[in-house]
Structure formats: C-alpha cells, structure tokens
Design an enzyme around this catalytic site. Structure first.
Site: not given
Length: 483
Positions: A248, A253, A260, A271, A330, A332, A334
């Site tokens: 990933k 993010d 967030k 991230d 959020d 995201e 996956r």
C-alpha cells in the site's frame, strides 16, 4: 552518524581502540596473544572487581587507548547478535573515540556469520534521517575488521544488501508528503533499474483502461497522479512462478472527504510504509543477487479532499469486476490493495502473495507495537512468516479470518462495502475485504503493519522514526524457505 566498515586480513594491531569477543563470564584467556602482558594483567584484575551484569565492558588503558570486551553465549541467536551490535553503538555513539578495530579471531560462539549480524546491528541502530536539517551530523565511526575470521565477500555483500534495503525503506517513509508524492515516488522506483530490476509503470490512463477503479478512486481528489508499479527480480534462469509482494502506497492520507482529525495527521506521511517495504525488499534481493524469482507491486496514490474527490456513498467497480460501496473514504488502503492483489494474481500467477499495509488503527489496539497482524488463507505460509519473524525479531501474530465476518462488509447496494459500520473486528473485516480479491485460491498473507512501521521512541535496532519493519522479515523468509 555514519558507520564505515572495512576489512584487513591481519591479526595483531596497535590500534588505540580494539574490540575482542569473550564468553559470558568474561574469560579473557582467548585474547592473551593479542595484547601486552601488562594490559592482560590490568584487565584481569579489573574484571575480578566488577559485577558482570553488562555485556560490554571497556577499559581505558591510556588517554588514547581502549580495550573493549563484548561477551556472548556460545548459543547466541542472530537477533541477539544484532542487538549486541546496537548496544555497542549506543555506548560509543557519544564517545570521543571514533576508530575501532574488531578482532575477528576472538569470536568464540558458534553462530554462523556472527560478525555480520553484529555489524548489521551497529549499522541499523546508527540510522538517522537528517536530510532536511541545515546542520547535519558529520561524525563518523570507522570500524576495521581484522583477523582470519572476517566474513566472506559473499556474506559481506549479503549483509550490506539487507542494510541498504532497510535504509531505503526507512528513507522513503521518512520523506515528507510534499516531496514524496506519487509522481516523485515513481521516479525513485524507476532509478532502481540500475540494480537489475525490471520496472513497469501504469499511469492513470493505463489504469482506467484496465478498470482499476478502486485504486483510482482513492487518488482522484489529488492533483498528483495515481500509479501501479511492478518491480521484477529474476534471479533464476527458469520461468518458475515468482514470489509476490504487494504494498500500500498512500503517500499522504488526509482521509479524503471523511477527513481525519488534525492532531497527528502529519504522521500520515508513513501511510505508504507497506509499499516502502516492498521496494526496499526488491532492492535487497537485487543487490545480493538472490536466487529467486520475485515481483513487487505497489499502488501509489494520495488521498486528498477536493472538488473531484471520491464521496461517501459512491459505488465503484474494481479490476476484479466486483463492486464496492464507499462508506468511508478514510478506509482507502484496502481499495488500493484490492485492485493490486487481483492484478498480481492474474498477471504473475505467483507461488504466494504477501501484502503489507499500514491498514488499520485497530491492529494497534490489538497488538501495539510488538507484533504485526497476520491474516492468511494458508497455514504453511503463516507458519513460515511466524518463524522468520521470530528469527529477526520482526514478529507477527496470526489473527482470525472467518466467513462469519463477511456479513459485516456485505452491502445492500453493491457486492460489498469498504467498512464495517456495526463496529468491532476492524482489522479482521479489513483483511476479510482483501481476501475477496484473491480469486484463484493463491496462498496469501496480509500483514497489517500500522503499529510497526514507525516508532516515536525507537526500538532495539532503530533510534526512532521509520523502522523499515518487514524488509528483514521477508528477506529471511525468502532466504530460509525459497532459495
């Protein structure tokens, strides 16, 4: 601080600082031939007066000369040797002494490549990221290995490759989001071609043509591009199935429209740590000329709010053909992995797929910063990862997957939804979501490294910041089981 290592095939030296290895009881009979009689007597007397609770003792012979004793058991593990090296670095990083000779002939334990692990521990602990400081730490520690037991050139290259791959991953994670956005990330990966890696980049135009809409949806609010990059290492002459590693790469993010909280959002530069592990691992494999076929696949995006950003409630069609209702932008990571996993399985038909991601805060609640969460459809692969993790102290803990969790991510409006709104089992339902994109029963493992990728306080082999967790774990898995 930089640690420089060199090798000289000599046994005796009059260096100002010399390091010897002794047993747990600090028996120094094995170093008698390497120091003067007066030094031997002096150290013997001092040892008798000390409580031997520490593993490293040093003796000031004069204002310009130290003799350092490092004790280890005869059955020392590789991870213990690395930790011993890190302890050595901690003791001497603030010392005025910056030149050390390590006597390899004094090694008495039975660990193969003990010196390699010891030196790797020193180097891993020495890492710092001061690229953007106007005043950099210019200090250097020069270590020369002497004697007849110096590591072979092959072993030297192996440990250097592991260090370089780990440092590369740490560097990537440490970069701020305004520097390492997806466009820049692609440039850096392309530069790895010089190591013998085959790189292929899929930009937005190609991704749209392929139908990778879950990945593209995450990045559509950003002015930066979104990419899928494949990195191949062909260390075997045959066309055997590769080992596949998927990461990933959310370079920053914000959470997107599901924004967030501001507090600690600056940490969301890491991230993309899952992708950094994959890139660092592939660099290591190339540098050490690993006898294996492997492929790394990373999805690189930036999750930003904006006029074109993905909305909660949107429904997108993945590369697999399955549809996903986006209930929270959020969740995201996956979505990025969903397309990457299916593509990797279909394109490369690998022996196994291991994906890595800073996927859920829930895994930190479960395991803190001691273990990564392991989710898998295959017991053999799980056991191999657990074993490798124990050896290098990058531990994993297997968590459950079960069809009964599927109802928590089933959607009324699409094939599935991207979060579980009922509550609970956050890490498991995320893994359950990913599992739906493994279509051909390929052995698969998901490592949720949210608690492991970054350390505010430092650990045994890092001094705080990006850890590079996963590079050494996966390298050990490959080295022990697949080469």
């Amino acid at each position: 601080m930089t640690v420089l290592v060199s090798y000289k095939n000599i046994s005796k030296t009059n260096s100002s600082n010399i390091v010897f290895f002794v047993d747990e009881k600090f028996n120094i009979s094995n170093i008698k031939n390497y120091i003067s009689r007066s030094e031997f007597s002096f150290i013997s007397d001092l040892i008798k007066s000390k409580k031997l609770t520490k593993k490293i003792l040093y003796f000031d012979i004069s204002s310009k000369r130290q003799i350092i004793l490092v004790s280890s058991s005869g059955k020392i593990k590789s991870s213990e040797a690395e930790n011993l090296g890190a302890e050595f670095y901690n003791i001497f990083k603030t010392s005025t002494q910056k030149e050390f000779i390590i006597n390899s002939d004094s090694v008495t334990n039975n660990l193969i490549n003990f010196l390699g692990y010891f030196l790797l521990g020193i180097q891993l602990k020495s890492y710092s990221f001061d690229k953007y400081k106007s005043k950099k730490n210019q200090k250097k520690i020069n270590i020369t290995i002497t004697g007849k037991k110096i590591p072979s050139l092959k072993d030297q290259n192996k440990f250097k490759a592991i260090k370089e791959g780990t440092f590369y991953a740490r560097d990537l994670v440490s970069e701020p989001g305004n520097i390492l956005h997806p466009d820049e990330y692609v440039k850096r990966i392309r530069a790895l071609k010089k190591e013998g890696l085959q790189i292929k980049v899929y930009d937005e135009k190609k991704l749209k043509k392929l139908g990778m809409n879950t990945l593209l949806g995450v990045g559509q609010g950003s002015i930066r591009g979104s990419y899928l990059v494949t990195i191949e290492w062909k260390g075997l002459k045959d066309n055997s199935k590769p080992l596949a590693f998927v990461g990933k790469g959310v370079c920053f993010d914000t959470g997107g429209i599901s924004l967030k909280p501001a507090k600690f959002m600056e940490d969301m530069t890491y991230d993309m740590a899952g992708s950094a592990v994959v890139v660092g691992l592939m660099k290591s494999l190339a540098l050490r000329k690993a006898k294996v076929n492997a492929v790394g696949v990373v999805g690189l995006v930036e999750n930003m709010p904006g006029g074109n950003a993905q909305r909660p409630g949107d429904i997108v069609k993945s590369y697999s053909g399955k549809t996903v209702e986006i209930l929270n932008t959020d969740a995201e990571g996956r979505l990025v992995l969903a397309d990457a996993l299916t593509y990797t399985e279909e394109k490369f038909k690998p022996k196994f797929i291991i994906d890595l991601a800073t996927l859920t805060g829930a895994i930190i609640v479960s395991l803190g910063s001691e273990y990564a969460g392991l989710f898998s459809n295959n017991d053999k692969l799980s056991n191999e990862l657990i074993e490798a993790g124990e050896k290098v102290e990058e531990k994993v803990w297997r968590m459950p997957l079960n069809k009964n969790f599927d109802k928590l991510i089933d959607s009324k409006n699409a094939d599935m939804q991207n979060i579980n709104y009922v509550g609970g089992a956050g890490s498991t339902t995320a893994a359950q979501f990913l599992q739906r994109f493994i279509l051909n029963k390929t052995p698969w493992a998901h490592l949720d490294i949210a608690g492991m990728a970054f350390s505010k306080y430092g650990g045994a082999l890092n001094s705080g910041g990006a850890t590079g967790y996963g590079v050494r774990l996966l390298n050990k898995l490959i080295e022990d089981k697949y080469e």
